[in-house]
Design a protein around this motif. Structure first.
Motif, PDB file in Angstrom:
ATOM      1  N   HIS A   1       1.654   1.749   3.653  1.00  0.00           N
ATOM      2  CA  HIS A   1       0.688   1.548   4.733  1.00  0.00           C
ATOM      3  C   HIS A   1       0.275   0.070   4.788  1.00  0.00           C
ATOM      4  N   ALA A   2      -0.049  -0.482   3.624  1.00  0.00           N
ATOM      5  CA  ALA A   2      -0.531  -1.865   3.581  1.00  0.00           C
ATOM      6  C   ALA A   2       0.546  -2.828   4.064  1.00  0.00           C
TER       7      ALA A   2
ATOM      8  N   ALA B   1      -3.548  -7.285  -0.076  1.00  0.00           N
ATOM      9  CA  ALA B   1      -4.616  -6.782  -0.950  1.00  0.00           C
ATOM     10  C   ALA B   1      -5.721  -6.145  -0.116  1.00  0.00           C
ATOM     11  N   ARG B   2      -6.040  -6.775   1.002  1.00  0.00           N
ATOM     12  CA  ARG B   2      -7.079  -6.245   1.895  1.00  0.00           C
ATOM     13  C   ARG B   2      -6.644  -4.899   2.461  1.00  0.00           C
TER      14      ARG B   2
ATOM     15  N   VAL C   1      -2.357 -11.242  -7.584  1.00  0.00           N
ATOM     16  CA  VAL C   1      -3.750 -11.033  -7.174  1.00  0.00           C
ATOM     17  C   VAL C   1      -4.265  -9.816  -7.923  1.00  0.00           C
ATOM     18  N   SER C   2      -5.427  -9.922  -8.518  1.00  0.00           N
ATOM     19  CA  SER C   2      -6.073  -8.748  -9.117  1.00  0.00           C
ATOM     20  C   SER C   2      -7.248  -8.372  -8.247  1.00  0.00           C
ATOM     21  N   PHE C   3      -7.403  -7.098  -7.986  1.00  0.00           N
ATOM     22  CA  PHE C   3      -8.527  -6.642  -7.179  1.00  0.00           C
ATOM     23  C   PHE C   3      -9.014  -5.313  -7.739  1.00  0.00           C
ATOM     24  N   ASN C   4     -10.112  -4.790  -7.147  1.00  0.00           N
ATOM     25  CA  ASN C   4     -10.766  -3.619  -7.719  1.00  0.00           C
ATOM     26  C   ASN C   4      -9.826  -2.469  -8.020  1.00  0.00           C
ATOM     27  N   SER C   5      -8.920  -2.184  -7.048  1.00  0.00           N
ATOM     28  CA  SER C   5      -8.116  -0.985  -7.229  1.00  0.00           C
ATOM     29  C   SER C   5      -6.729  -1.275  -7.791  1.00  0.00           C
ATOM     30  N   GLY C   6      -6.521  -2.411  -8.422  1.00  0.00           N
ATOM     31  CA  GLY C   6      -5.227  -2.627  -9.046  1.00  0.00           C
ATOM     32  C   GLY C   6      -4.777  -4.064  -9.033  1.00  0.00           C
TER      33      GLY C   6
ATOM     34  N   GLU D   1       0.477 -16.886  -0.417  1.00  0.00           N
ATOM     35  CA  GLU D   1      -0.861 -16.429  -0.790  1.00  0.00           C
ATOM     36  C   GLU D   1      -1.546 -15.744   0.390  1.00  0.00           C
ATOM     37  N   VAL D   2      -1.223 -16.205   1.607  1.00  0.00           N
ATOM     38  CA  VAL D   2      -1.784 -15.568   2.804  1.00  0.00           C
ATOM     39  C   VAL D   2      -1.302 -14.113   2.891  1.00  0.00           C
ATOM     40  N   ILE D   3      -0.013 -13.916   2.650  1.00  0.00           N
ATOM     41  CA  ILE D   3       0.535 -12.546   2.679  1.00  0.00           C
ATOM     42  C   ILE D   3      -0.119 -11.711   1.575  1.00  0.00           C
ATOM     43  N   ALA D   4      -0.254 -12.294   0.383  1.00  0.00           N
ATOM     44  CA  ALA D   4      -0.819 -11.560  -0.749  1.00  0.00           C
ATOM     45  C   ALA D   4      -2.245 -11.113  -0.448  1.00  0.00           C
TER      46      ALA D   4
END
Ligand code: SF4
Length: 497
Positions: free
Chosen positions: A168-169, A158-159, A112-117, A151-154
Motif C-alpha cells: 500500500h505504502a 515511512a509516512r 529510517v527508523s520510525f514508531n512502527s518499524g 531520502e525524499v522517497i524514504a
C-alpha cells in the motif's frame, strides 16, 4: 539515520569523458542463512554501476543492521563488517552520485527508523520532482539529513506505512514521485523491489537454491549461482517472502509506453547481463552490425576502443565480412588496466596525457593501414580526438570513426552523469563539424531508428532523451517525447564534406 564513516575519494568529473551510471541495487531473501554475504557478492557484480559508496542493510527478525561506507565494495567492507550483518533478508547498494552530495550523507541504502518499524531503501534513477516533495514533507515536519532524492522517497514511504502495509505504502508513494527509479526496499524483514511505471532503469528477479534475489542486472544473479526468473515489469512490485520460499507480484501502475534507457544496452550494463529480455552483448553486436549496414566503409582493419567498443566492433566486422568486405577485425589499442579513475590530472596538459596512459596503439596492426575505429559514444569528444591522433602517430594511413549510438545532444536527467549540454560536443555541432574536430577521415553515428530496431523495440518504448532532446518524464524547460516530432539526428560526415 545512517552508520559508517569515511571521506570518500571522488574523481574530478571534469577529467572524465565517459557517461557514468548512477547506481546498482540488490535485495535478497533466504530460507535459512544470512543474506549479507550474497548481497555483498551481488554488489561486487554491480560495481561498474557505482564506485563511490557501497552499503548493505539486513534484518534479523528483531532489528535492522547496516553498514554503509564510501569507496568500492572491496574497500567498504571487511570480513567482520559482513559477519556483523545478521539476518536472512537484506538489501544493498553501490552508488555514483548524480543527485545529492558526494559524501556519506547520500550513501545508501538509506535507513529510517520510525514508531512502527524500520525501513531501508536503495535507489537507482533520479526523481524529477524531488525538490517539490522535499518542501512538502519538510512542511509536515520531516527532518532531512541529506540533499538526495532517495531520502525524499524514504520519508514519503515511512509516512505512508503509518496507514497500511508495504505494498500500500509503495503504491501511494509511486503516485507522488515522478521520474526514474528502480528500488529495493526493506521494511522490517520484508524485501520488495519495484520499477517505475515506465521502466527506465532495469531490475530483475532471480531464484537461488534457498531463496530469491532482486538486482539491477542479471550478472548479480549469476554470481550467486542463481537463475534469472524475469525482468520486473514497469510499474510492478515484487514482494519477497521473508522465509525465502517465493514472492508476490503486484502490478501497481500500468502505462502504455515504456521508457527503457537505451544507453543501458549501449554502454552501462555488463555485456553478460540480460536486460529487458536481451543479452547486452548480443544487443551491442546487433548495433555494430546495423552500423556497418548504415555507414560501413571497407578499410584494412576494424578495431574497437577497448573495452567499450569491442562488442560493437565484432558485430560490425562480422556484418562486413558477411557482405564480402575484406575488412579484418584486430585489436589496435591496448588498455592499461591499472590506470584507475582516481588518477590525478590537475592540468589540461596532464589530462590530455591521460589517454596515452590508458591506451597505447599496437603499431603493427595500424601502420600503413586504413583503420575503422569503433566506439559506443562520443561525449565531449576529447577522447576521440586523442585516439585519432594516436592512431595517426602510429602510422595509420586513414582513420574512420564509427559510433554505435546516435549523437548525444542533450543531458540525462534520470540517473546518468552525461555532462552538461555545453560540454556535449554534439549539442551544437553537426556531424561534419565533429568529424573535423576529432580529426577523422570520416565519422558516422548510428541512427535512432536503427537503435530501436537492433534492440527489438519501437522508438516509443525507449527513453532516447539524450539523443533526441525529448524526454519521457516532465523536466522543467525540456520537451517531452509525447509532444515533439523531430527527425533522427544522425548522418555520415566525410573529410571532403
Ligand atoms: S536520457 Fe539517455 S541516458 Fe538518460 S535515461 Fe534516457 S536514454 Fe538513458
Amino acid at each position: 539515520m545512517q552508520t559508517g564513516h569515511g571521506d570518500g575519494a571522488t574523481p574530478d568529473r571534469a577529467t572524465t569523458d565517459e557517461p557514468r551510471e548512477k547506481c546498482g541495487v540488490v535485495g535478497v531473501s533466504l530460507a535459512d542463512r544470512d543474506a549479507a554475504r550474497p548481497v555483498y557478492y551481488a554488489l561486487y557484480a554491480l560495481q561498474h554501476r557505482g564506485q563511490d559508496s557501497a552499503g548493505i542493510v539486513t534484518h534479523d527478525g528483531f532489528q535492522q543492521h547496516d553498514h554503509v561506507e564510501m569507496g568500492l565494495v572491496g574497500d567498504a567492507f571487511d570480513e567482520a563488517d559482513v559477519e556483523a550483518l545478521a539476518g536472512s533478508t537484506g538489501i544493498g547498494h553501490v552508488r555514483y552520485p548524480t543527485a545529492g552530495s558526494v559524501d556519506q550523507s547520500c550513501a545508501q541504502p538509506f535507513t529510517v527508523s520510525f514508531n512502527s518499524g524500520s525501513l531501508g531503501l536503495s535507489h537507482n534513477g533520479n526523481l524529477v520532482n524531488a525538490d517539490e516533495l522535499r518542501d512538502e514533507l519538510a512542511g509536515l515536519g520531516h527532518a532531512f539529513t541529506s540533499d538526495g532524492d532517495t531520502e525524499v522517497i524514504a520519508h514519503d514511504l515511512a509516512r505512508n506505512l503509518l496507514d497500511g502495509d508495504l505494498l500500500h505504502a509503495v503504491r501511494e508513494t509511486m503516485g507522488r514521485i515522478h521520474g526514474s527509479y528502480s528500488l529495493t526496499v526493506m521494511h522490517d524483514d520484508r524485501v520488495l523491489g519495484v520499477r517505475d511505471p515506465r521502466g527506465n532503469r532495469p531490475l530483475v528477479v532471480g531464484e537461488l537454491d534457498d531463496g530469491y534475489v532482486l538486482a539491477s542486472e542479471s550478472a548479480a544473479i549469476d554470481v550467486l549461482d542463481g537463475d534469472l526468473v524475469r525482468d520486473v515489469r514497469p510499474g510492478e512490485a515484487i514482494l519477497l517472502d521473508a522465509d525465502g520460499t517465493g514472492y508476490e507480484s503486484r502490478q501497481l501502475f500500468e502505462v502504455d509506453d515504456t521508457a527503457h534507457c537505451f544507453f543501458e544496452h549501449v554502454y552501462f550494463a555488463r555485456p553478460d547481463s540480460v536486460i529487458d529480455g536481451t543479452l547486452v552483448y548480443d544487443a551491442r553486436r546487433e548495433l555494430g552490425g546495423a552500423l556497418w549496414r548504415e555507414s560501413g566503409i571497407d578499410t584494412d582493419v576494424v578495431m574497437p576502443v577497448p573495452d567499450s567498443g569491442r562488442a560493437f566492433a565484432s558485430g560490425y566486422a562480422d556484418a562486413a565480412q558477411a557482405d564480402d568486405a575484406s575488412v579484418e577485425f584486430a585489436e589496435g589499442l591496448m588498455k592499461n588496466r591499472y590506470v584507475g579513475r582516481t588518477f590525478i590530472m590537475p592540468t589540461q596538459d596532464e589530462r590530455e596525457r591521460a589517454v596515452r596512459l590508458k591506451l597505447n596503439p599496437i603499431r603493427s596492426t595500424v601502420e600503413g593501414k586504413s583503420v575503422t575505429l569503433i566506439d559506443d559514444s562520443i561525449v565531449r569528444g576529447t577522447t576521440s580526438t586523442q585516439l585519432v591522433e594516436l592512431l595517426r602517430d602510429a602510422g595509420a594511413e586513414s582513420v574512420h570513426v564509427r559510433i554505435g549510438a546516435p549523437p548525444i545532444v542533450a543531458p540525462c536527467y534520470f540517473g546518468i552523469d552525461m555532462a552538461t549540454r555545453e560540454e556535449l560536443i554534439a549539442a551544437d555541432k553537426t556531424t561534419a563539424e565533429i568529424r573535423e574536430t576529432v580529426g577523422a577521415d570520416s565519422l558516422a553515428y548510428l541512427s535512432v531508428d536503427a537503435v530501436a530496431a537492433a534492440l527489438d523495440e519501437v522508438r516509443e518504448d525507449l527513453c532516447l532523451g539524450c539523443v533526441t532532446g525529448e524526454y519521457p518524464y516532465d523536466v522543467a524547460g525540456e520537451a517531452t517525447d509525447r509532444d515533439v516530432d523531430r527527425p533522427s539526428p544522425t548522418g555520415l560526415a566525410e573529410a571532403d564534406d
